[in-house]
Each structure stands twice: as C-alpha cells, then as structure tokens.
Design a protein around this motif. Structure first.
Motif, mmCIF file in Angstrom:
data_model
loop_
_atom_site.group_PDB
_atom_site.id
_atom_site.type_symbol
_atom_site.label_atom_id
_atom_site.label_comp_id
_atom_site.label_asym_id
_atom_site.label_seq_id
_atom_site.Cartn_x
_atom_site.Cartn_y
_atom_site.Cartn_z
ATOM 1 N N ASP A 395 135.320 -48.860 -39.687
ATOM 2 C CA ASP A 395 135.207 -47.370 -40.283
ATOM 3 C C ASP A 395 134.381 -47.370 -41.545
ATOM 4 O OD1 ASP A 395 136.537 -46.163 -38.014
ATOM 5 O OD2 ASP A 395 138.448 -46.140 -39.080
ATOM 6 N N GLY A 396 133.823 -48.463 -42.087
ATOM 7 C CA GLY A 396 133.431 -48.761 -43.355
ATOM 8 C C GLY A 396 134.181 -48.727 -44.604
ATOM 9 N N GLU A 397 135.519 -48.779 -44.383
ATOM 10 C CA GLU A 397 136.597 -48.536 -45.525
ATOM 11 C C GLU A 397 136.946 -49.854 -45.976
ATOM 12 O OE1 GLU A 397 139.641 -46.130 -43.641
ATOM 13 O OE2 GLU A 397 138.282 -44.672 -43.411
ATOM 14 N N PHE A 398 136.611 -51.001 -45.377
ATOM 15 C CA PHE A 398 137.021 -52.263 -45.781
ATOM 16 C C PHE A 398 135.853 -53.290 -45.574
ATOM 17 C CE2 PHE A 398 139.381 -56.242 -46.235
ATOM 18 C CZ PHE A 398 140.459 -55.861 -47.385
ATOM 19 N N ARG A 399 135.624 -54.269 -46.491
ATOM 20 C CA ARG A 399 134.437 -54.881 -46.582
ATOM 21 C C ARG A 399 134.722 -56.215 -45.394
ATOM 22 N NH1 ARG A 399 130.561 -55.283 -50.546
ATOM 23 N NH2 ARG A 399 130.013 -57.455 -50.045
ATOM 24 N N GLU A 400 133.639 -56.232 -44.655
ATOM 25 C CA GLU A 400 133.749 -57.326 -43.468
ATOM 26 C C GLU A 400 133.832 -58.749 -44.106
ATOM 27 O OE1 GLU A 400 131.945 -58.397 -39.385
ATOM 28 O OE2 GLU A 400 130.836 -57.410 -40.679
ATOM 29 N N ASP A 401 133.076 -58.985 -45.066
ATOM 30 C CA ASP A 401 133.108 -60.508 -45.729
ATOM 31 C C ASP A 401 134.545 -60.466 -46.232
ATOM 32 O OD1 ASP A 401 132.767 -58.521 -47.580
ATOM 33 O OD2 ASP A 401 130.986 -59.514 -48.457
ATOM 34 N N LEU A 402 135.179 -59.636 -47.046
ATOM 35 C CA LEU A 402 136.423 -59.862 -47.688
ATOM 36 C C LEU A 402 137.667 -59.772 -46.628
ATOM 37 C CD1 LEU A 402 138.395 -59.983 -50.093
ATOM 38 C CD2 LEU A 402 138.462 -57.430 -50.002
ATOM 39 N N TYR A 403 137.410 -59.031 -45.645
ATOM 40 C CA TYR A 403 138.370 -59.471 -44.238
ATOM 41 C C TYR A 403 138.493 -60.896 -43.894
ATOM 42 C CZ TYR A 403 139.943 -58.819 -39.707
ATOM 43 O OH TYR A 403 140.733 -58.859 -38.133
ATOM 44 N N TYR A 404 137.212 -61.450 -43.480
ATOM 45 C CA TYR A 404 137.348 -62.654 -43.056
ATOM 46 C C TYR A 404 137.649 -63.636 -43.986
ATOM 47 C CZ TYR A 404 134.981 -61.138 -38.872
ATOM 48 O OH TYR A 404 134.731 -60.354 -37.728
ATOM 49 N N ARG A 405 137.691 -63.437 -45.373
ATOM 50 C CA ARG A 405 137.917 -64.587 -46.548
ATOM 51 C C ARG A 405 139.562 -64.332 -46.244
ATOM 52 N NH1 ARG A 405 136.520 -68.666 -48.730
ATOM 53 N NH2 ARG A 405 134.260 -67.890 -49.026
ATOM 54 N N LEU A 406 140.067 -62.942 -46.147
ATOM 55 C CA LEU A 406 141.703 -63.025 -46.104
ATOM 56 C C LEU A 406 142.276 -63.442 -44.838
ATOM 57 C CD1 LEU A 406 142.017 -59.525 -47.972
ATOM 58 C CD2 LEU A 406 142.154 -61.655 -49.153
ATOM 59 N N HIS A 407 141.545 -63.068 -43.704
ATOM 60 C CA HIS A 407 141.948 -63.348 -42.623
ATOM 61 C C HIS A 407 141.928 -65.147 -41.841
ATOM 62 C CE1 HIS A 407 142.771 -62.342 -38.250
ATOM 63 N NE2 HIS A 407 143.139 -61.390 -38.607
ATOM 64 N N VAL A 408 142.065 -65.835 -42.854
ATOM 65 C CA VAL A 408 141.903 -67.276 -42.733
ATOM 66 C C VAL A 408 143.008 -67.721 -41.810
ATOM 67 C CG1 VAL A 408 141.847 -69.726 -43.462
ATOM 68 C CG2 VAL A 408 140.675 -67.757 -44.677
ATOM 69 N N VAL A 409 144.181 -67.285 -42.320
ATOM 70 C CA VAL A 409 145.551 -67.717 -41.588
ATOM 71 C C VAL A 409 146.404 -66.290 -41.564
ATOM 72 C CG1 VAL A 409 147.726 -69.029 -41.401
ATOM 73 C CG2 VAL A 409 145.505 -70.160 -42.521
ATOM 74 N N PRO A 410 146.355 -65.497 -40.584
ATOM 75 C CA PRO A 410 146.911 -64.390 -40.586
ATOM 76 C C PRO A 410 148.517 -64.568 -39.788
ATOM 77 C CG PRO A 410 145.455 -64.603 -38.623
ATOM 78 C CD PRO A 410 145.375 -65.653 -39.364
ATOM 79 N N VAL A 411 149.588 -64.137 -40.358
ATOM 80 C CA VAL A 411 150.712 -64.206 -40.028
ATOM 81 C C VAL A 411 151.190 -62.768 -39.585
ATOM 82 C CG1 VAL A 411 153.055 -65.113 -40.876
ATOM 83 C CG2 VAL A 411 151.167 -66.226 -41.288
ATOM 84 N N SER A 412 151.690 -62.521 -38.651
ATOM 85 C CA SER A 412 152.294 -61.126 -38.209
ATOM 86 C C SER A 412 153.892 -61.215 -38.225
ATOM 87 C CB SER A 412 151.710 -60.844 -36.787
ATOM 88 O OG SER A 412 152.118 -59.447 -36.348
#
Length: 560
Positions: A395-412
């Motif tokens: 939706d263009g509300e969150f930067r894709e590059d930051l998303y992948y930088r944060l999403h290194v180890v996702p824990v749900s």
C-alpha cells in the motif's frame, strides 16, 4: 575560756571531755538541741555527716548544723551554727565531682580522639584514642601549645585558631604524620561573658570508615553481578516467575530466543495486540550478553506524537528547536548503546523516520536533530507490530527496504486461544499478583476457571490480566464465580463453547479478522460522513492520523 563564761555568749556552745562526754552547755545550745543532757556522749546526740580537723557537719532532727571546735587543756569547746548552706554546698560539690568523673570517663572512652585547648591553643586535656590515631602518648600533648606541636611536625594543622576567629564550629580533613586521613571538628566553649574559654576538637580516624565504605561498595557490586547472573540463569532455565511457558508453542519460541540471544541480527516480533511481544523482547535481552553491558529501552512508536518521535529516537543538539534543552538531549538509541532498543508498534513510524531508522540499521550510526556529526552506536534493534507490514509495503505505507532489514528473523507470538495450556497458569499468576499488590486473599472457583480456559480472548493476555484484576477489585466475595463476570462476557458464553471442541464440527461463522475488518470499515464510513478531515476522525476515534489515512485507503472510503 572558762566554762562559766559560755553562758554569756550569744550563740550555742557545748563543752565536752576529751572522750566526747558532754560536760556543759549554755541556754542557746539547749534551745537548739532540746534533748541535750550532761554526761551524754555528743555522737549519740547528733549524727555526723562530715568531719574534718577543724569542723564537723552534723544533723539533729532533720536539721543541719556546723560544729566548730577548739581544745583547751582537757576540754573541747563546740560552737554550733546553721549548716544548711554548707550542706547544700557539699551536695553540689558531690554532684560536680560525679559529673566530672562521668565526663572524664566519657572523654577517655570515646572512640574518637578528644583534644581540649584554651583559647590560646594551650593543650589542657586529651584522651587515649589520640594515641591510637597518632601513635603518640596522650600525656605528651598536655601542657604544650598547638603551634609548638605543629612546628615539631606532630600536628599538621589545627582548627583552634579558626574556631577562635570565626566563633563557630570548624571542620577540616587532613592526613596526620602517620598518613592516616582524619576529620577534625573544633567547637567553641563560651564563658558567662560570651567569650571563648576553651576549644574542644573531635578527631575521627577516617581510614576505618573508608575501608568499610570500600568493602560495602565491593559487596554491592558483587551483589549486582550475582543478581545479573541469577537473572540470566533463571531466563535460560525458564525459571523466571513472570514468564508462563506451559504450552509447547511458547516453549519452542523461547528456545529460539535463547539461540538468538548472542547474535546481533534484527528480530521482528509479530502477533496480535496483547499477546506478550514485549515479554519476549525482554527475555531475549535477559539471556543475552548485552544484559551486562547496556540497558533495555522500550519505545512505543504509536504513543509518541510524530513531530516528537525523531528527537526522542535520535536526540537533539542544544538549540535545535524552540523549547529544546540548553545542553541537548540524548535519544533512545544513545541510551540503549551496548543494549537493546525495542521498537513497539514499528508500523506506526512515519515514512520520513523510516529512512533514518534504515540508516542506523545499516551504518550503526546516528545523527542528532540539529547536529552535524555522526555518532557510532552499538545497539541491537528488536521491533514488534500487530499489523501486516507486507500489506503496508504494497500500500506504500511502509518502506520495502526497511521491511526486509527488520524481517531478518521474524518471530510470531501465537494468540492466547492457540495456546490454551498457558491460560490457567496465567490466571493463577494474575490472582497471586493482585492478592499481593492489594493485600487481599481471593480465588476463582472451578467454573470460572473453566470459562477462562474456554474463552477465545480477542485481547489475549492483556485482556485476561485486566479481567482478573477487575473481578478481584469489584466483587466483594473471596471466591469469585462465573456469575460475577461483567455483562459483556455473559453475552459471549455461547461463543466460548464453539471455539474449544477440537474434533467436533463448529458453526459456520466469520473469521475474527474478517469480522473486525467489517466493523472497522463500517465505523470509518460513518466517520467520513460525519467529519471532514482525517485529523478530526483520528481525534474522535482516538487513533493516529496516519492510521486513519491508511485505513481509508485500504477500504476505499472517501469523504462525501
């Protein structure tokens, strides 16, 4: 003096033989001593209080008399006078003597050195403690002037001249000739005319106190070290009483946390609101080496106004903006240096700040607001959100590059309804916590616990905690029952049984996410018809303007 002459004297006279037998007396003596008789021994007539060579202090029928004696040949002549003044004087002398002995004992047995001089610095008295502190016998000081002792090197300095000069208490710290650090406190003693008569100096050896302080500091540091180690040990062995890990899913998650503890990779914690994302983040911190090196700093990105968020995260220099602290202020990244920065609700970050956050994650350096220099920071970032960041990227509300930088180890973190083995232990934990907090003693009956176990808990652990506290504070009985539940939970009891049967067919109902989205969309449509700007809607719905813009776009809602 002739015996016959005593009758003419105007004061009482008694004449005795050498052995004390009364030989004669005059009329004045008989008036004072009514029971006097010739041939009686004087010591049986009066009681001797005090006796010296020249006089006696005696009492007769509760009154005190002074006997002055004179011997002529074989006779002793006694003159009798009122002895009350002399008796009172002797009593005062006794009290004074007793006080002097007590004062001497206090001075002598004081652990601190006591040093008394006159106003000119002549040493009058000191105690044995001075020997322990200085190594010099106390009698060496008596009769010597402090200036002489200073010239000889026995004393380094004296407070006496300064006390006389200022007419007030004076203290100073110095090392004596034994290199012991001492505290000298001199106090003036005034006479009746208000002039300084003496100076009393208290000398305290600070070496023992300094050693005790040093030992105490070492013990406190050691205690903190053991406390840190114990916290880490508890976290590793899952003995932390604040973490409930009965379900297999949560045990697996916290095992992952221990594997991730000492690597600096970014962790993104996902899950519904209230599932305990911050608990997981704190556990990650406790079992890591950063626990001993830095702090755990939590920032709720959705709770801080967006125009202040940048300065809170990155700090600001002096004069960066109106109302700024004159000396500047460090941001959360600087405060979390060597530790962990937990960014809760990271999806609420404005796009402009997402760029700066990306730079910190990549370059490990920050720049304060209003600053020109970059500063290196060693911070591990742990982020959390209950939003769909991938959809926000689309939706263009969150930067894709930051998303992948944060999403290194996702824990749900799973919702509470998917880990029911944790529910009853959590209920008991919250009961114990509130009993201790409010000094009460309450419990849940079996039926109420069964309700808690079967309920679907849309608000997860936070909702469970709030409900337990609410019931314990509002219901007067000691044993709480299902009927004590608030009305909104009674209306949902039928839904409870539909969510707990694992192998039985369940009613055809909407998924919770779909129901929430439908309600959200309807609320926003009504709001768009009522108010004209996203700021007004955000204020009325008590949420952020950025969230309102995103939701309106998501549900394709526009202002009429």
């Amino acid at each position: 003096m002739k015996i016959k002459e005593i009758t003419a004297l105007p004061f009482p006279i008694i004449v005795t033989e050498e052995d004390g037998l009364i030989k004669d007396y005059n009329h004045n003596a008989q008036q004072v001593l009514q029971t006097i008789a010739r041939g009686e021994h004087l010591t049986k007539l009066v009681k001797t209080i005090y006796e010296s060579k020249s006089y006696q202090l005696v009492s007769y029928k509760g009154k005190n008399y002074l006997l002055l004696s004179k011997t002529e040949d074989t006779e002793i002549f006694y003159m009798l006078f009122n002895g009350d003044d002399h008796y009172n004087l002797m009593e005062k002398l006794k009290e004074l003597d007793k006080s002097n002995r007590e004062l001497d004992a206090i001075i002598e047995n004081s652990y601190d050195g006591i040093y008394i001089t006159d106003r000119d610095g002549m040493t009058l008295k000191t105690n044995s403690a001075i020997e322990r502190i200085t190594g010099i016998p106390k009698h060496y000081y008596v009769g010597k002037n402090i200036n002489e002792l200073i010239r000889r090197g026995i004393l380094k300095a004296s407070v006496t001249p300064r006390v006389v000069e200022t007419r007030d208490t004076v203290s100073l710290v110095q090392k004596n000739h034994n290199q012991k650090e001492t505290l000298l406190t001199g106090s003036p003693i005034f006479n009746e005319e208000g002039e300084i008569e003496k100076v009393v100096t208290n000398i305290r050896d600070l070496s023992d106190l300094n050693k005790l302080t040093e030992q105490l500091n070492k013990a406190q540091k050691l205690n903190e070290k053991y406390k840190h180690e114990l916290e880490k040990l508890k976290a590793h062995t899952r003995q932390d009483p604040h973490i409930i890990l009965n379900s297999k899913k949560m045990q697996e998650l916290f095992t992952i946390a221990e594997r991730l503890a000492n690597v600096d990779t970014t962790v993104l914690i996902l899950g519904e609101t209230g599932v305990g994302k911050d608990v997981f983040a704190r556990h990650l911190y406790r079992v890591s080496n950063r626990y001993d090196q830095g702090k755990f700093i939590k920032v709720n990105c959705g709770a801080i106004p967006k125009d202040l968020l940048e300065s809170e995260l990155f700090g600001y220099e002096a004069g960066a903006f109106s109302g700024a602290n004159r000396s500047g202020k460090p941001g959360m990244f600087e405060l979390a240096d060597q530790g962990i920065l937990f960014l809760d609700e990271v999806g609420e970050l404005p796009l402009a700040l997402q760029v700066k956050l990306l730079r910190v994650l990549q370059e490990k350096e920050i720049q304060r607001v209003g600053g020109t220099k970059m500063k290196k920071v060693n911070v591990r970032v742990v982020a959390a959100t209950n939003q769909d960041l991938k959809q926000m990227v689309r939706d263009g509300e969150f930067r894709e590059d930051l998303y992948y930088r944060l999403h290194v180890v996702p824990v749900s973190i799973p919702p509470l309804r998917e880990r029911r083995d944790d529910i009853l232990p959590l209920v008991q934990y919250f009961i114990d916590q509130n009993n201790q907090k409010y000094e009460i003693s309450k419990s849940f009956d079996r039926d109420l616990k069964e309700f808690c176990y079967h309920y679907h808990w849309p608000g997860n652990v936070r909702e469970l905690s709030n409900l337990v506290e609410r019931l314990m504070l509002t219901v007067p009985t000691k044993v709480l029952k299902r009927k004590d539940l608030p009305d909104e939970y009674h209306t949902k009891e039928e839904q409870v049984t539909m969510t707990i049967v694992d192998d039985q067919p369940q009613p055809k109902i909407k998924k919770l996410k779909e129901a929430v989205e439908d309600a959200e969309a309807e609320t926003l449509r009504q709001a768009a018809q009522t108010w004209k700007t996203t700021y007004e809607i955000a204020k009325q719905l008590e949420t952020s303007q950025a969230t309102v813009v995103r939701k309106l776009k998501k549900y394709h809602i526009s202002f009429e």
